[in-house]
Each structure stands twice: as structure tokens, then as C-alpha cells.
Scaffold this motif. Sequence first.
Motif, PDB file in Angstrom:
ATOM      1  N   LEU A  36       0.817  -1.210   0.000  1.00 28.45           N
ATOM      2  CA  LEU A  36       0.000   0.000   0.000  1.00 28.45           C
ATOM      3  C   LEU A  36       0.858   1.270   0.000  1.00 28.45           C
ATOM      4  O   LEU A  36       0.341   2.363   0.246  1.00 28.45           O
ATOM      5  CB  LEU A  36      -0.913   0.013   1.236  1.00 28.45           C
ATOM      6  N   ASN A  85      -2.017   7.105   2.171  1.00 26.51           N
ATOM      7  CA  ASN A  85      -2.089   5.969   3.087  1.00 26.51           C
ATOM      8  C   ASN A  85      -1.160   6.150   4.287  1.00 26.51           C
ATOM      9  O   ASN A  85      -1.535   5.843   5.418  1.00 26.51           O
ATOM     10  CB  ASN A  85      -1.726   4.678   2.353  1.00 26.51           C
ATOM     11  N   SER A 109      -6.314  -3.876   0.359  1.00 22.85           N
ATOM     12  CA  SER A 109      -7.015  -2.878  -0.449  1.00 22.85           C
ATOM     13  C   SER A 109      -8.044  -3.542  -1.337  1.00 22.85           C
ATOM     14  O   SER A 109      -8.020  -4.756  -1.565  1.00 22.85           O
ATOM     15  CB  SER A 109      -6.020  -2.105  -1.320  1.00 22.85           C
ATOM     16  N   GLY A 113      -6.804  -0.301  -5.174  1.00 25.05           N
ATOM     17  CA  GLY A 113      -6.352   0.670  -4.182  1.00 25.05           C
ATOM     18  C   GLY A 113      -7.345   1.782  -3.932  1.00 25.05           C
ATOM     19  O   GLY A 113      -7.032   2.731  -3.207  1.00 25.05           O
ATOM     20  N   THR A 116      -8.454   1.346   0.962  1.00 22.40           N
ATOM     21  CA  THR A 116      -7.387   0.668   1.680  1.00 22.40           C
ATOM     22  C   THR A 116      -7.780   0.533   3.150  1.00 22.40           C
ATOM     23  O   THR A 116      -8.589   1.314   3.661  1.00 22.40           O
ATOM     24  CB  THR A 116      -6.058   1.438   1.572  1.00 22.40           C
ATOM     25  N   THR A 141     -10.479   2.286   7.456  1.00 22.08           N
ATOM     26  CA  THR A 141     -10.551   2.270   6.002  1.00 22.08           C
ATOM     27  C   THR A 141     -10.410   3.692   5.487  1.00 22.08           C
ATOM     28  O   THR A 141     -10.846   4.647   6.130  1.00 22.08           O
ATOM     29  CB  THR A 141     -11.888   1.696   5.494  1.00 22.08           C
ATOM     30  N   THR A 143     -10.674   5.834   1.617  1.00 20.88           N
ATOM     31  CA  THR A 143     -10.985   5.746   0.191  1.00 20.88           C
ATOM     32  C   THR A 143     -10.228   6.807  -0.593  1.00 20.88           C
ATOM     33  O   THR A 143      -9.912   7.880  -0.083  1.00 20.88           O
ATOM     34  CB  THR A 143     -12.495   5.924  -0.053  1.00 20.88           C
TER      35      THR A 143
END
Length: 333
Positions: A36, A85, A109, A113, A116, A141, A143
Motif C-alpha cells: 500500500l 495511506n 485494499s 487501491g 485501503t 478504512t 478511500t
Amino acid sequence: METQNQNIIKPKVWQILGKTITKCKTSAEAIQEAGLDFTVWKHPNLHALPSGNNIISDNSYFTFRTDTEAILGDKVGCDYEMVQNVDAFGFFDSIIENYGGLHYESAGSLGYGALTYITAKLPEYIKVGRSDLIEQYLFLTSTHDGTGSMTIAFTPVRIYCANTLNAALQNCSNCIKIRHTASAAEKLKSAHKLLGLTNQLSTEMEAIFNRWSRVRISDPELKRLIQLAMVPNKETYELLKTGKESELSSQFNNTVSAVLDYSLTSPSQQEATTKGTLFGFYNSVTGYYQNVKGYRDNEAKFKSIMGGTGLQRNQTAFELCNDFAKQGSSIFN
């Protein structure tokens, strides 16, 4: 038709897509281990006109990964603030440093992606009865497609069947949502307050689950509770309330039968805390979505249990349990 074996305990829903990261000490290590460690940028949309001219938008953008150039979202506003991230997950580091025994478990993810997530496991358990243990997690989480907020949630998981027992208490939400705006980074810094809520949530849920485990229900009551929990629309609800069960759809009846069968036959449902109890009904609904229901793919399963129909049914079952514990079978009238 349900095709999965109800007696096989599936992995936790986030394990089917993510990567185990228990050896990682920091979120940066976890992000790299789970793949990620990418960045996301936005770019104005280009509008092709019939005349052949192209106009660059000043209020419509798309987001994309800079490493693969995969488009994650094609319609975000000019005020949409990207939260990388490494920044979204970084808040876990300070929590883990200050909370003894808390450690990362998995990260992953969805959609190239677009969404995630990362999970951190708390050391304590919620205990129901003598030996029915429920693990506790913090689940984040984020987005990158403009469709949702960053969400940090307290998520209990029953060990026997890996059921996510996500539910909001009546006086306390189990999650914090943070919009992707210019102030998101500042708001993220305050997300550690969820840890303060976990103690309250854990204490309340343990008391609630133990109370439910002492409430006995008959098989007919179990079936009616399952019917009410699985109602898909107002029409079905009205048929149930008016006693017109002969008019219920075969699809609905098949779903109810699958949940009921899981409740009566699954080994995880034969514990003293669950067999013939209100807590067993609650676990029959959560267990159906985790261990029985068939899904198009693993991403569909993840979305249902963590934020879709599965989560909604979970919350409905939770509320039905609360009502039944107080009022008994009179709630069916």
C-alpha cells in the motif's frame, strides 16, 4: 441457493483480501509489507466537445495512483483533499506506542487501491459466559475514489466463527468518520479518541452479550427473529406483521431457512452461550454473512460485512435483541 458449507469457519473478512502484518512495528512497515506504499493525486477532467475542442474542467477531477496510473475515482470536486495511506494509517503508531499489547494484524485494499484498510488487535477480550471469547479490533478504512469518508471503527470478532459483531450501541457510535476535506489531516490527529470509546464499548458490549446469553428463546421465536432481521423491504415486513407468510417470496424463505439451519446445526452455535439463546440468534445472523452466504467475489463479501447489507442486517439483529431482552415475544405483535 447457498453453496458454502456452514460448518467451515472462514477467515476474518479482512484476511481474505489483505496480508498478515503481525511482525510490523510501524504503520509505514505495514503499508510497505501489504503493498500500500503508493501515492494518489488528482487531475482535472477533460471534456471532449462535439466541435472537437477539449475543455479542462475547473471543478471536476479524477484521482489516480502515481505508480500504476490506475484511475481510482473519476468524479471528485476541487475541494477534495487527498489523504495518503501513510498519513491515514500513521495515527495508529502513536496509539500502539501508548496502548500496551495493541499490534497490527492485517492490511489490504480493494479496487486497485480505491479503498485501503488496516487492522490493529487489542490485547483484551470480551468474555461471554465462561469461555466464549470475542477479540477486539480497531479497523481503519480510507478511500481514494471520492465515494466515502475515512472510517475508524471498533470491531469485535467472535473467535468461534470469526463473526464480525459490528453494531452501534444506542448511546454510542462504534466509529468515527472523517471527510476528505482540507481539514481532514487535522481531524485525523484527534481520531485517537476512539481508544477512549473502546473501553466504554467493550464494557457495554460484554454486559449486553452476557445478558443476551441468559435469555432463552424457543425455536419458533428464533425463526421469527430471523425473519424480522432478514426483511429486505417494507412489503415483506407488512406480510410478516399481518400473518400473510404464504405470500412471502421463495428467495426470502430460502434465506431464512439457511440462517435457521446455521443456527441449529453449526458447531459454533452449540455453545452454552448460543444454543437456544438470544445471543445465539444474534450470532446466527452474523455467522450467515461470514460463513454461509455465497458472494460474487471476496470484495463483495468484504463490502457487505463491513459496510453493506451484512452490516445493516447485523445492526437490525442487534436492535431486535435489545427489544426482545426488554419486552420478550410481545415485539412480534
